[in-house]
Structure formats: structure tokens, C-alpha cells
Scaffold this active site. Sequence first.
Site, PDB file in Angstrom:
ATOM      1  N   CYS A  95       0.840  -1.196   0.000  1.00  0.00           N
ATOM      2  CA  CYS A  95       0.000   0.000   0.000  1.00  0.00           C
ATOM      3  C   CYS A  95       0.874   1.244   0.000  1.00  0.00           C
ATOM      4  O   CYS A  95       2.073   1.162   0.262  1.00  0.00           O
ATOM      5  CB  CYS A  95      -0.918   0.014   1.228  1.00  0.00           C
ATOM      6  N   CYS A  98       3.266   1.866   2.869  1.00  0.00           N
ATOM      7  CA  CYS A  98       4.535   1.121   2.874  1.00  0.00           C
ATOM      8  C   CYS A  98       5.651   1.957   2.258  1.00  0.00           C
ATOM      9  O   CYS A  98       6.817   1.824   2.635  1.00  0.00           O
ATOM     10  CB  CYS A  98       4.394  -0.180   2.096  1.00  0.00           C
ATOM     11  N   CYS A 431      -4.739   5.524  14.750  1.00  0.00           N
ATOM     12  CA  CYS A 431      -3.804   5.237  13.655  1.00  0.00           C
ATOM     13  C   CYS A 431      -4.177   6.048  12.409  1.00  0.00           C
ATOM     14  O   CYS A 431      -5.338   6.044  11.988  1.00  0.00           O
ATOM     15  CB  CYS A 431      -3.822   3.754  13.330  1.00  0.00           C
ATOM     16  N   ASP A 475      -4.451  27.914 -28.326  1.00  0.00           N
ATOM     17  CA  ASP A 475      -3.763  28.280 -29.551  1.00  0.00           C
ATOM     18  C   ASP A 475      -4.639  27.839 -30.729  1.00  0.00           C
ATOM     19  O   ASP A 475      -5.491  26.964 -30.583  1.00  0.00           O
ATOM     20  CB  ASP A 475      -2.413  27.548 -29.562  1.00  0.00           C
ATOM     21  N   THR A 477      -3.549  27.308 -34.552  1.00  0.00           N
ATOM     22  CA  THR A 477      -2.974  26.362 -35.505  1.00  0.00           C
ATOM     23  C   THR A 477      -2.386  25.147 -34.797  1.00  0.00           C
ATOM     24  O   THR A 477      -1.548  25.280 -33.920  1.00  0.00           O
ATOM     25  CB  THR A 477      -1.881  27.045 -36.343  1.00  0.00           C
ATOM     26  N   ASP A 672       0.470  23.391 -28.771  1.00  0.00           N
ATOM     27  CA  ASP A 672       1.103  22.212 -29.353  1.00  0.00           C
ATOM     28  C   ASP A 672       2.252  21.699 -28.512  1.00  0.00           C
ATOM     29  O   ASP A 672       2.886  20.716 -28.846  1.00  0.00           O
ATOM     30  CB  ASP A 672       1.579  22.492 -30.780  1.00  0.00           C
TER      31      ASP A 672
END
Length: 782
Positions: A95, A98, A431, A475, A477, A672
Site C-alpha cells: 500500500c 509502505c 492510527c 492556440d 494552428t 502544441d
Amino acid sequence: MTKHAHQHNKHTDACCSSSQCCSGHTENSTHSHTKSGHSHTKIDKSDPECEDEHHHGHSHEHAHESCDINAPVSNVEPEKVAQQRFSWKVQGMDCPSCAQKIETAALKVTGVKQAKVLFATEKLVVDADSDLRADVIAAINSAGFELFDLSSPQSKKSTKQSLLKESSFVIVLALLMAISWGVEFIDPQAGRTAFIATTLIGLFPIVKKALQLIRNGTPFAIETLMSVAAIGALFINATEEAAMVILLFMIGEMLESYAAGRARRGVSALMALVPEEATLIKEGKKQTIPVSQLRPGDIIEIAPGSRLPTDAELISAFASFDESALTGESVPVERLQGEKVAAGCLSVDRSVQMKVVSEQGQNAIDRILQLIEEAEERRAPIERFIDRFSRYYTPAIMLFSALVIIVPPLLFSQPWETWIYRGLTLLLIGCPCALVISTPAAITSALAAATKRGALIKGGAALEQLGTVNTIALDKTGTLTEGKPQVTDVVAEAGFNEKEVLTFASSVEIGSHHPLAKAIINKAQDEGVLVVEAEDRKALAGKGIEGYLNSQHILVSAPSQLSEATSLSSQWQQEVARLEDEGKTVVIVLKESQLVGIIAMQDTLRNDAVESMKLLKEMNINAVMLTGDNPRAAAAIAKKLGMDFRAGLLPEDKVTSVMEISKMHNTMMVGDGINDAPAMKAATIGVAMGSGTDVALETADAALTHNRLTGLPEIIKLSRATRKIIRENITIALGLKAIFLVTSLLGITGLWVAVLADSGATALVTANAVRLLRVKINASNK
């Protein structure tokens, strides 16, 4: 994207020759594999400056050349500089909690500067100035975990065990519990003895693990609290409850391990996409070799129904590939000769020959896994807060439990047995496991879900920010459009014809990788025009490009950049205005300052652009287009999409626009991934459109490898779902503790309920987080 429009490919080789392409600094790395681990020695060098040498004046953006691609890192914790990095595969990690224990054990080794556990890929990474592999392995082994060299066969195998094997100890313990109850029914005294024996058998591995963790710097682990509570229960003769506490704890651990394995399943499936062997064609003969032996230039054969072992270029005329595992796109994609196909894609209908193009360990799958690992290091702010909080919370709870045991008997003459029992109960309730796991479990599941759908999100910080976005700047293009414009109109001045216009324009455009230049070259070739390269070609910053053909000066320029001496007549101005009103980009072709004609080009909108903008609007997210194109062309595109726009922007203008928007809104900048980097950095979060290239993936906080705009509402919905589940998990973790804290102090609930409040809550929040793997984030779903 660059707002000056048309920037040609005259960058220096030094700037763009490496895959990092000026991403901050270049690393020369030396690698070594040994039985004890993987070593990576890093030597930093300063990078050469990247500089855009020239622009074309059509005020048109492009997706090809730029050097500023430093990835924005949001909320990344600073790293300590070390000379060497070592990494191993971790086994026995059930988990996310750990991971903290392993990191703590590694950091106790003298000389270790930094230790990180990448839970999704089960890897431990340690930074140090000297070779400390043996010491680290010894420390981790003593903490109860195993390390394997990444190049060893053990690291390649799945650590997943069968459900029966995983639950065998729990089944044995449950049978012993049933036998103990049966014995107690017949003989109460013998029954208590049986329960003590059952408790001790169940406690043995827990106490062993607790002692290991205490020696390695984790004194307040759940194993320690569980050991204290169970042993204390035996001392006050609560034998049945002591045994039940152990059984419930073991069941909770098993469920938690299963849920955590589900959270890692998406990454494991990704790693399994690459086959271990490949069919190499050498000197006309076929031979099967390990994938690790493939090198760029090798020719391989992919059988129908088989997956690519590495990135490769198609040699056959055409073939269809199923790319759904990488992009989430269910429909097979047809690739033509010379096109690149990513590792992990499946050849659908035929046997094909391909040429290897990626180095070992650098294919698309490797890069995605590397990004997932880097993403885990970029933790969400709430995750870091809870981590810090838990360090003080657990000792405080232990102190409070001790006071509950001591104060009532000493000060108020209360019975010791009653308050010892209640104090032990509080110890279990306190805990912090469920609280600590609540956030990383959700983020791991969300990142795996996003990767499965073709979206790479770089860490919890980016994932959290995506859900807060209320304005998106895009953007034009290559983002809203396909980035592949075509010539639509060629209008010649009197005394010239269309072919002459194309001849002059193509002579100065030849060799450029810019989309507009390619459109002109393609049109010239389609019309049968012989393209002759002009001499002394050079770009004029912010104006256009020029050269000399047969000693005659040729200039291709944006209309707005013409000088007074070459200004257009009113008739030609009207023609330019008409074309731009239709959403087209216009360039002027001049010979010796005399008008030859004009060329109009138009890009096509992405198929899903309209749908994506509609979905964003339904989510109350505003969209604005930022473009260097002319206002008329931008207005035509914006009208089709129903969005705002800002046009005619210079590079600094786009950054300024994003900064202005970000003052009032949480802004996402979408581009891009190359030329839009400065604007992406100015936004709250940057998202790159791309096909998983190094540059695109390194630039932004997230990347859509499937190149679909509908991915934008999808990842925002996923982020919002993740934030919702994190809130639910924290509420579950703290809410259950608060309720049972009160009931335990009042004596209403006992030890076994306290275990349910802890192990049950831990399993519950992890299972809740795993729901993100199945959350419906398709664009069609609100």
C-alpha cells in the site's frame, strides 16, 4: 505558438539536436547495471541558448520550431543535488503507506541525500554521492521488503500472487478463531488459552514487522500500535477481543493490498504492452531476439495481432494499427509508408515490416512510464499537508492514549482495567493509515485512469489544479485546427498567371517546415510547377521571407507588413479583406517590389473542436482563442466555435494575455507543446496537444497523446471527480475516528470496533479511490 507567423527552420543544430532540445540543461549520463542495483551518474552541463532567428510575416502560428520547452513544474518539492542515482524494483509493498516506511529506512543510511518510492511502478530511487547500494539493500531488507536490480529477471515478473496464497494466513487465523470459540463453548478456561494462542500466532508476523520498522526509523507504524493494543488486551484478559483485533487487522491489510493492486493495474497493463522478443530481419533471414538487443535502423517484422516492441517506422505501403492501449482511440488507425508507430500498438490485419527508430529504453511506453514516475514526485498540496500532519498526529494520539490510561485511575480512583482497555482502543482508533492513504490512493488511480484514456497528467499538483480551471486559452494552428493548411486561392496580378505566382513563392519557401510553406510547395507541385530554390534566402523578422530568383528579388509577406512603397491598391486591399473574412490566411508575393499576386490558405478545424467547445461551455468554462493570425481569419474561426478570440498577437502579447486572464481566473493554456511554452508557463496549468513526442510531453503539466480536443473536458471531469473522492476519503477517515473516539471514551465500543474504524476505514478509502479507474469521463457524459 509564435505569433509572428511563419518561422523557418534555421535553428542551430546545437539547439535542437538532442531530444531534450533546450529543456533547461543537457545531461550526459553513464549507466551501469550490477546485481545490487541500477546506477545512473549525472553530469550537468549548461545549455546553449535557443534563439528564434527569423519569422515570416504572415502573423500565422505554427507547431514546428521552438526551443523554449522548459516544463513548468507546479508545487514540486526541491531536490537535493547528488552525484549518483540508484534504482531498484521493490517487492512486498502492499500500500502507499509502505512507501513511507521504505523511504524512511533508506534515508537512515548515512550518505543518502534523497529517497523516493514510486508506488505506481514499484520502484525505489535513491540519490547519493557514493555507491551505497549494499547499505541501502541491507536497510530495506531489514525493514521487511525486498529489492531487485531493474535488469534482473525478478524485476520483470509480476509480484502479484494468487488470491488464495495472499489470504492463506487470514484463512488459517479465521479457522483458529472458530476453533477457539468452539473450545470456549465447551470449556471457558481452555477457550481463553486457545484465544491467547491464536492471538500470539497472529501477532508474530506483526510484531516482527513492527520491530524491523522501529529499528529502521518508523516507530509509530500501524504494526507497532496493533502490537501494543493486542498485547495489552491479553494482559487485561480481553483474550477474545485481542484475537479478533488481529484477525480484523489482517483482513483489512489484505483488502487494502488488493485495492492498491487495482490502483496500480493501469500502469502494470501499460508495462505489459511491450513484448519481450522481436523478429529481426537481417540479410534476408528472420531470427527471434530479445527486445533489449534492438537498435535504431534494425528491420523487424510484426505479425498480425502482435504488438510493436519499440517505436518503429512503417516500411510496408500501409497497415492498420490498434492504438487504443496508448491513446484510448478504439478505431484502428491506418498508417502509410514512412509514418512512425509507437511501441505497444497492435498490427491489426497484416504482417508488416518496420524500421526501429528508438533507442533501448526510450520508446513511447518507456517515456510514459518515466512521466508517471515523475508525476508521483509532484505531489498535490493537500497530500503533502496530510503527510506532514500525520508525523505529529500519531505521537500525539499515543500520548493522549497514555493519559487516558493513567489519569482517571490516578486522579479519580477509576478502575485500571477499564481505562487501560479504553486507552488501547483509542490507540487503534488514532492510527492515521486511512488519512495518509486517502489522497495518494485517489491520485494514483486517477493518473492511471487518465493514462488509459490517452492523457498524461504530470502529478498530483497538476491533477488538483485541473479541477479548478474556469477559463481555457487555446492556440489556433495545430490545436483548434489540424495544422495542415491548404492553398485555396491563387490570384495573379495583370500580366502574370497563377503558376508564376506559385513559382516565385515556392522558390523562397522551399526547405521550410512551416505548415504554410508546405502548403505552398504542395500546391506548386500539384500544379506541375518546377520548384527552383532561390538564392540568399532569409527571413525578415516579423515581416516575411525573401530571396533572389534569376537575380530578381522575391518577397513573400503578410499584407500588414508591406512598406508604403509596396502598399496594395484599394482593389487588392478589398480582395485581401474578402479572403480574410472567409477565415483564410493571405500572403502577398512581390517581385522587385512589384505585386505578382496573392495566395490564400486555410486550415481545417479539428473534427471535435465544435463539440469540445460546447462541452466546456456546459461545464461553465469559458474559452478564448489566442492567435497571431489576422483578426478577420480569427473571427471566422471563433464564430464557428462560439468562443472569444484575441488575434494578431506577437509572442510577448500572448504571454501578456494569459497573465491578464490568470489574474481573474484559473487558466489553462492549451497549445502544441512547443512554441506555446511561454504562455503555458504563464497559465495556471499548461496542456500540450501532441502524439507523445519528447518535446510535447516535457513542455506542459499535462499532454493529450490522442490529440483529441474532447480530452480537455475529460481530464477536467476526472480532476473534479478526484477532488470529490479525496474529500470523501478525508471525511470517511476523520469522521469514523471522531465518532469512535467519543464512543470509546464513553465505553460504548471496544477494541474490535476500533480495528474496524482503522483497517476498515483504510480499506474503504482505498476502495473508494479505485472507483476512479472506472469513472465515466467520456466527453458525452456530463
